[in-house]
Design an enzyme around this catalytic site. Structure first.
Site, mmCIF file in Angstrom:
data_model
loop_
_atom_site.group_PDB
_atom_site.id
_atom_site.type_symbol
_atom_site.label_atom_id
_atom_site.label_comp_id
_atom_site.label_asym_id
_atom_site.label_seq_id
_atom_site.Cartn_x
_atom_site.Cartn_y
_atom_site.Cartn_z
ATOM 1 N N LYS A 183 0.724 -1.495 -0.234
ATOM 2 C CA LYS A 183 -0.140 -0.292 -0.413
ATOM 3 C C LYS A 183 1.253 0.729 -0.353
ATOM 4 O O LYS A 183 1.904 1.213 0.975
ATOM 5 C CB LYS A 183 -1.154 0.091 1.571
ATOM 6 N N THR A 214 -7.706 9.563 8.943
ATOM 7 C CA THR A 214 -7.076 8.344 7.886
ATOM 8 C C THR A 214 -6.582 7.153 8.897
ATOM 9 O O THR A 214 -6.303 6.135 8.976
ATOM 10 C CB THR A 214 -5.617 8.888 7.796
ATOM 11 N N GLY A 216 -7.261 3.572 10.652
ATOM 12 C CA GLY A 216 -7.806 2.387 10.938
ATOM 13 C C GLY A 216 -7.876 2.161 9.392
ATOM 14 O O GLY A 216 -8.570 1.558 8.668
ATOM 15 N N THR A 217 -7.037 3.207 8.353
ATOM 16 C CA THR A 217 -7.338 3.032 6.836
ATOM 17 C C THR A 217 -6.891 1.401 6.208
ATOM 18 O O THR A 217 -7.571 0.833 5.583
ATOM 19 C CB THR A 217 -6.616 3.815 5.869
ATOM 20 N N GLY A 218 -5.427 0.629 6.489
ATOM 21 C CA GLY A 218 -5.418 -0.103 6.398
ATOM 22 C C GLY A 218 -6.298 -1.314 7.130
ATOM 23 O O GLY A 218 -6.389 -2.313 6.713
ATOM 24 N N CYS A 219 -6.847 -1.959 7.946
ATOM 25 C CA CYS A 219 -7.665 -2.370 8.337
ATOM 26 C C CYS A 219 -8.839 -1.905 7.873
ATOM 27 O O CYS A 219 -9.382 -3.139 7.500
ATOM 28 C CB CYS A 219 -8.443 -1.735 10.435
HETATM 29 N N1 LIG Z 1 -4.950 10.377 2.122
HETATM 30 C C1 LIG Z 1 -5.342 9.215 1.104
HETATM 31 N N2 LIG Z 1 -5.923 9.438 0.070
HETATM 32 C C2 LIG Z 1 -6.447 8.675 -0.235
HETATM 33 N N3 LIG Z 1 -6.498 6.680 -0.382
HETATM 34 C C3 LIG Z 1 -5.607 7.054 0.557
HETATM 35 C C4 LIG Z 1 -4.865 8.444 1.648
HETATM 36 N N4 LIG Z 1 -3.717 7.353 2.582
HETATM 37 C C5 LIG Z 1 -4.594 6.351 2.084
HETATM 38 N N5 LIG Z 1 -4.829 5.571 1.570
HETATM 39 C C6 LIG Z 1 -4.981 4.389 0.343
HETATM 40 O O1 LIG Z 1 -5.614 3.349 2.110
HETATM 41 C C7 LIG Z 1 -5.135 2.354 2.240
HETATM 42 C C8 LIG Z 1 -4.899 2.241 3.446
HETATM 43 O O2 LIG Z 1 -3.827 2.671 3.476
HETATM 44 P P1 LIG Z 1 -2.229 2.699 4.282
HETATM 45 O O3 LIG Z 1 -0.864 2.900 3.246
HETATM 46 O O4 LIG Z 1 -3.437 3.985 4.869
HETATM 47 O O5 LIG Z 1 -2.959 1.829 5.237
HETATM 48 P P2 LIG Z 1 -2.305 2.096 7.364
HETATM 49 O O6 LIG Z 1 -0.956 2.950 7.157
HETATM 50 O O7 LIG Z 1 -2.250 0.572 6.685
HETATM 51 O O8 LIG Z 1 -3.208 2.695 7.944
HETATM 52 P P3 LIG Z 1 -2.906 2.311 9.213
HETATM 53 O O9 LIG Z 1 -2.092 2.200 9.855
HETATM 54 O O10 LIG Z 1 -3.708 3.596 9.662
HETATM 55 O O11 LIG Z 1 -4.320 1.201 9.371
HETATM 56 C C9 LIG Z 1 -4.732 2.164 0.823
HETATM 57 O O12 LIG Z 1 -5.106 1.886 -0.499
HETATM 58 C C10 LIG Z 1 -3.911 3.615 0.331
HETATM 59 O O13 LIG Z 1 -3.688 3.864 -0.966
HETATM 60 C C1 LIG Z 2 -6.423 -1.954 17.314
HETATM 61 C C2 LIG Z 2 -5.284 -1.722 16.570
HETATM 62 N N1 LIG Z 2 -5.226 -2.518 15.131
HETATM 63 C C3 LIG Z 2 -4.988 -1.970 14.637
HETATM 64 C C4 LIG Z 2 -4.306 -0.830 13.943
HETATM 65 C C5 LIG Z 2 -3.884 0.104 12.722
HETATM 66 O O1 LIG Z 2 -3.935 0.691 12.159
HETATM 67 C C6 LIG Z 2 -4.349 -0.459 15.518
HETATM 68 N N2 LIG Z 2 -4.749 1.422 15.456
HETATM 69 N N3 LIG Z 2 -5.804 -0.246 16.423
#
Ligand SMILES: Nc1ncnc2c1ncn2[C@@H]1O[C@H](COP(=O)(O)OP(=O)(O)OP(=O)(O)O)[C@@H](O)[C@H]1O
Ligand SMILES: Cc1ncc(CO)c(N)n1
Length: 274
Positions: A183, A214, A216-219
């Site tokens: 990502k 943003t 929880g975007t990854g979750c």
């Molecule tokens: N500012 C943004 N605008 C549009 N898409 C975004 C943005 N930030 C992240 N994304 C998208 O969101 C998804 C999650 O990516 P990200 O790299 O933020 O995950 P993450 O760091 O694991 O998130 P978290 O740790 O908060 O759960 C990907 O598809 C990424 O391209």
């Molecule tokens: C419990 C939990 N899992 C995953 C993340 C990563 O976004 C968070 N902030 N908290």
């Protein structure tokens, strides 16, 4: 209805094995909201309880191994699981237990979100656990979804360009995951993610939204992939749906909290309305 008809018409079932985020934007809560919006029946096995809000993580309480095992057993032996995702698994014994249980119950479609650090900087994976992810969980994964800092830790190398992302995907694929999604949320410019199947790369691009909300975007993204795999959606389409889901969820922000606020899980279903 016959048993066969019932089996064909039954709802898809997804399990999340992850930590609880009291603020509701990440972890188990984000996963269950995403499953529900995508019409998938959600179940959970909690690995840890975090006291967390948009400003940061105020406490982490890992659950006993027996509690984790029994939750997975309870769900797998009765309700059944079509796809499973893992999130926060902070310690080596937790990773080992979860990997053992997934194998024991033959749970298909494993999505590994190698959660390491929360948006505010709090560590959700102990440093000593990084190798255990590589040794025990990644080889079982259908898909692994590292963000850039997580991919850097896994391959012990900096990632600054799209070419670096591709090289990271190749190396992480070598750890044994069937598909790798790197990502690019942490790069500048468009939000670009890369899917690698061991041979070819597919790119998913969306405009970057300038927002601090943003959390929880990854979750949410990995939960959407899990929900789609539970329904039997092929991987490329599953990632495309997840990308659209997270793009809508980031764009239509709820504006909650004073820090990194949660995304909007309803937004995907409202995407065609004004
Ligand atoms: N500012 C943004 N605008 C549009 N898409 C975004 C943005 N930030 C992240 N994304 C998208 O969101 C998804 C999650 O990516 P990200 O790299 O933020 O995950 P993450 O760091 O694991 O998130 P978290 O740790 O908060 O759960 C990907 O598809 C990424 O391209
Ligand atoms: C419990 C939990 N899992 C995953 C993340 C990563 O976004 C968070 N902030 N908290």
């Amino acid at each position: 209805m016959s048993d066969v008809q019932q089996a064909r018409s039954r709802v898809a079932r997804a399990l999340t094995i992850a930590g609880s985020d009291s603020g509701g934007g990440a972890g188990i809560q984000a996963d269950l909201k995403t499953f529900t919006v995508l019409n998938v029946y959600g179940m959970s096995a909690l690995t840890a309880i975090t006291a967390q809000n948009t400003l940061g993580v105020h406490g982490i309480f890992n659950l006993p191994l027996e509690a984790i095992e029994l939750q997975i057993d309870a769900v797998a032996t009765d309700l059944g699981v079509d796809a499973v995702k893992t999130g926060m698994l902070s310690q080596v014994p937790i990773i080992e237990t979860v990997a053992r249980k997934i194998k024991q119950h033959n749970i298909p479609n494993l999505v590994v979100d190698p959660v390491m650090v929360a948006k505010g900087g709090a560590k959700l994976l102990e440093d000593s656990s990084q190798q255990a992810l590589i040794d025990h969980l990644i080889p079982l994964a259908t898909v692994i979804t590292p963000n850039l800092p997580e991919a850097e830790v896994l391959i012990n190398r900096e990632i600054k360009t799209v070419e670096d992302m591709k090289e990271a995907a190749r190396r992480i694929h070598d750890f044994g995951a069937k598909y790798v999604v790197v990502k690019g949320g942490h790069l500048e410019g468009d939000a670009l993610d890369i899917l690698f199947d061991g041979q070819t790369f597919e790119q998913y691009v969306s405009p970057r939204h300038e927002t601090k909300h943003t959390h929880g975007t990854g979750c949410t993204f990995s939960a959407a992939i899990t929900a789609e795999l539970a329904k039997g959606t092929p991987i490329r389409e599953a990632v495309a749906t997840a990308k659209e889901f997270i793009t809508c969820a980031i764009r239509d922000t709820l504006g909650l909290g004073a820090g990194h606020g949660p995304t909007n899980h309803w937004a995907y279903n409202n995407r065609h309305k004004n």
